[in-house]
Scaffold this motif. Structure first.
Motif, PDB file in Angstrom:
ATOM      1  N   GLU A 195      -7.862   7.267   1.493  1.00  0.00           N
ATOM      2  CA  GLU A 195      -7.678   6.729   2.870  1.00  0.00           C
ATOM      3  C   GLU A 195      -7.710   5.311   3.013  1.00  0.00           C
ATOM      4  N   VAL A 196      -7.000   4.829   3.909  1.00  0.00           N
ATOM      5  CA  VAL A 196      -6.955   3.305   4.218  1.00  0.00           C
ATOM      6  C   VAL A 196      -7.751   2.958   5.575  1.00  0.00           C
ATOM      7  N   ILE A 197      -8.500   2.166   5.507  1.00  0.00           N
ATOM      8  CA  ILE A 197      -9.445   1.855   6.839  1.00  0.00           C
ATOM      9  C   ILE A 197      -9.099   0.302   7.001  1.00  0.00           C
ATOM     10  N   SER A 252      -2.842  -9.694   0.253  1.00  0.00           N
ATOM     11  CA  SER A 252      -2.780  -9.244  -1.069  1.00  0.00           C
ATOM     12  C   SER A 252      -1.708  -8.254  -1.033  1.00  0.00           C
ATOM     13  N   ILE A 253      -0.972  -8.433  -2.220  1.00  0.00           N
ATOM     14  CA  ILE A 253       0.042  -7.514  -2.859  1.00  0.00           C
ATOM     15  C   ILE A 253      -0.716  -6.746  -3.991  1.00  0.00           C
ATOM     16  N   TYR A 254      -0.529  -5.540  -3.810  1.00  0.00           N
ATOM     17  CA  TYR A 254      -1.407  -4.751  -5.086  1.00  0.00           C
ATOM     18  C   TYR A 254      -0.434  -3.830  -6.232  1.00  0.00           C
ATOM     19  N   ASP A 255      -0.889  -3.697  -7.225  1.00  0.00           N
ATOM     20  CA  ASP A 255       0.079  -3.207  -8.260  1.00  0.00           C
ATOM     21  C   ASP A 255       0.165  -1.625  -7.761  1.00  0.00           C
ATOM     22  N   PRO A 256       1.404  -0.950  -7.963  1.00  0.00           N
ATOM     23  CA  PRO A 256       1.409   0.304  -7.383  1.00  0.00           C
ATOM     24  C   PRO A 256       0.571   1.256  -8.171  1.00  0.00           C
ATOM     25  N   LEU A 263       1.071  -1.204  -0.035  1.00  0.00           N
ATOM     26  CA  LEU A 263      -0.179   0.082   0.010  1.00  0.00           C
ATOM     27  C   LEU A 263       0.824   1.143   0.103  1.00  0.00           C
ATOM     28  N   SER A 264       1.985   1.076   0.607  1.00  0.00           N
ATOM     29  CA  SER A 264       2.764   2.362   0.788  1.00  0.00           C
ATOM     30  C   SER A 264       3.515   2.824  -0.576  1.00  0.00           C
ATOM     31  N   ASN A 265       3.514   1.733  -1.451  1.00  0.00           N
ATOM     32  CA  ASN A 265       4.239   1.869  -2.800  1.00  0.00           C
ATOM     33  C   ASN A 265       3.218   2.262  -3.740  1.00  0.00           C
ATOM     34  N   LEU A 266       1.897   2.750  -3.240  1.00  0.00           N
ATOM     35  CA  LEU A 266       0.736   2.953  -4.222  1.00  0.00           C
ATOM     36  C   LEU A 266       1.243   4.356  -4.832  1.00  0.00           C
ATOM     37  N   LYS A 267       1.194   4.424  -6.081  1.00  0.00           N
ATOM     38  CA  LYS A 267       1.529   5.701  -6.912  1.00  0.00           C
ATOM     39  C   LYS A 267       0.352   6.454  -7.578  1.00  0.00           C
ATOM     40  N   THR A 268      -0.206   7.724  -6.852  1.00  0.00           N
ATOM     41  CA  THR A 268      -1.347   8.263  -7.468  1.00  0.00           C
ATOM     42  C   THR A 268      -1.523   9.762  -6.919  1.00  0.00           C
ATOM     43  N   ILE A 269      -2.142  10.547  -7.642  1.00  0.00           N
ATOM     44  CA  ILE A 269      -2.178  11.735  -7.334  1.00  0.00           C
ATOM     45  C   ILE A 269      -3.875  11.815  -6.643  1.00  0.00           C
TER      46      ILE A 269
END
Length: 281
Positions: free
Chosen positions: A70-72, A124-128, A60-66
């Protein structure tokens, strides 16, 4: 990062992390707390997740977006180790004492502030670029109510053996074929690990919390309701998740409903299986 890059984080705890990774996660959740108007809400139920949770958080910390998001985390009678990981890193945690994945996702819906809700899983591991790929289509197509994708699997310690790589390729082909089929076929193959939903479509429906013996628990049933409200879109995006635990045919996974939780009281187990309540003994 590739899913195999997370191997060293399998079973990790905040104390076992190096200073760089620990500070990265603490800073990440501190920055998330400062987001005043999130557009997207990522909702992750937590039950038993201590072995894969740190890796999930790093993905999640590697997600790239503008897009502000939020993360709950919804702890659903979670184990102490999983809760300790979240608390030590400063993640936002809300509690849902009613056992069941649909109760947890419903709690997440109530707590979420975003216009788009993404249902996530802690193994799960998510795409950046997951947020952009799953959320942006809603702002292009106003009739869109659901974006969904297909997850691939990893083995213990986030490994991908040649056999697993082949299995994943075959799975992608198989699921894409099923998802291109008619309504009843498509619905049965949509999975909650990779779903993004328009909030104003989901809110009046909510999650069905009385799913005692429905395979898949929350995903197919929800998709059936959403199908009457708008259009669906398949999104090709990388999501890797653990292989599912074994279960009895026709019964949900153990975390789906309290009826299938193990108990130390054999008499209570018997009453539960017989669906007998308020019995004096």
């Amino acid at each position: 990062m590739k899913v195999t890059d997370y191997q060293s984080y399998f079973g990790a705890t905040p104390k076992s992390l190096n200073d760089a990774d620990f500070n990265r996660l603490v800073t990440y959740f501190d920055l998330l707390r400062q987001v005043e108007k999130p557009v997207v809400s990522l909702i992750t139920p937590i039950f038993r997740a201590k072995e894969t949770l740190v890796a999930h958080l790093l993905s999640l910390s590697n997600l790239k977006t503008i897009i502000p998001y939020e993360v709950i985390f919804v702890e659903n009678n979670a184990d102490e180790e999983s809760l300790a990981i979240l608390n030590q890193l400063g993640a936002k945690v809300v509690s849902e004492p009613r056992q069941g994945i649909t109760h947890a996702r419903q709690k997440g819906l109530v707590e979420a502030r975003g216009k788009i809700l993404c249902s996530m899983d802690p193994d799960s591991i998510y795409d950046p670029y997951y947020i952009d790929k799953m959320a942006l289509p809603f702002f292009i197509d106003k009739d869109l109510v659901l974006c969904y994708s297909i997850s691939q699997s990893y083995e213990d310690n986030f490994q991908l053996s040649p056999k697993m790589r082949l299995r994943n390729k075959l799975k992608l082909v198989y699921f894409r074929w099923k998802l291109s089929g008619k309504f009843t076929t498509k619905i049965k193959h949509i999975r909650a690990v990779a779903m993004a939903i328009r909030r104003d479509a989901l809110e009046p429906i909510g999650y069905e919390t009385d799913l005692k013996a429905v395979s898949g628990c929350d995903d197919g049933m929800l998709a059936m309701h959403l199908h009457n409200l708008g259009s669906f879109k398949y999104i090709p995006v990388d999501v890797y998740t653990a292989l599912p635990p074994k279960r009895e045919p026709g019964k949900p996974f153990p975390f789906c409903n309290e009826r299938f939780l193990k108990s130390n009281n054999q008499l209570e187990d018997t009453f539960r299986e017989l669906q007998i309540s308020n019995v004096e003994h």
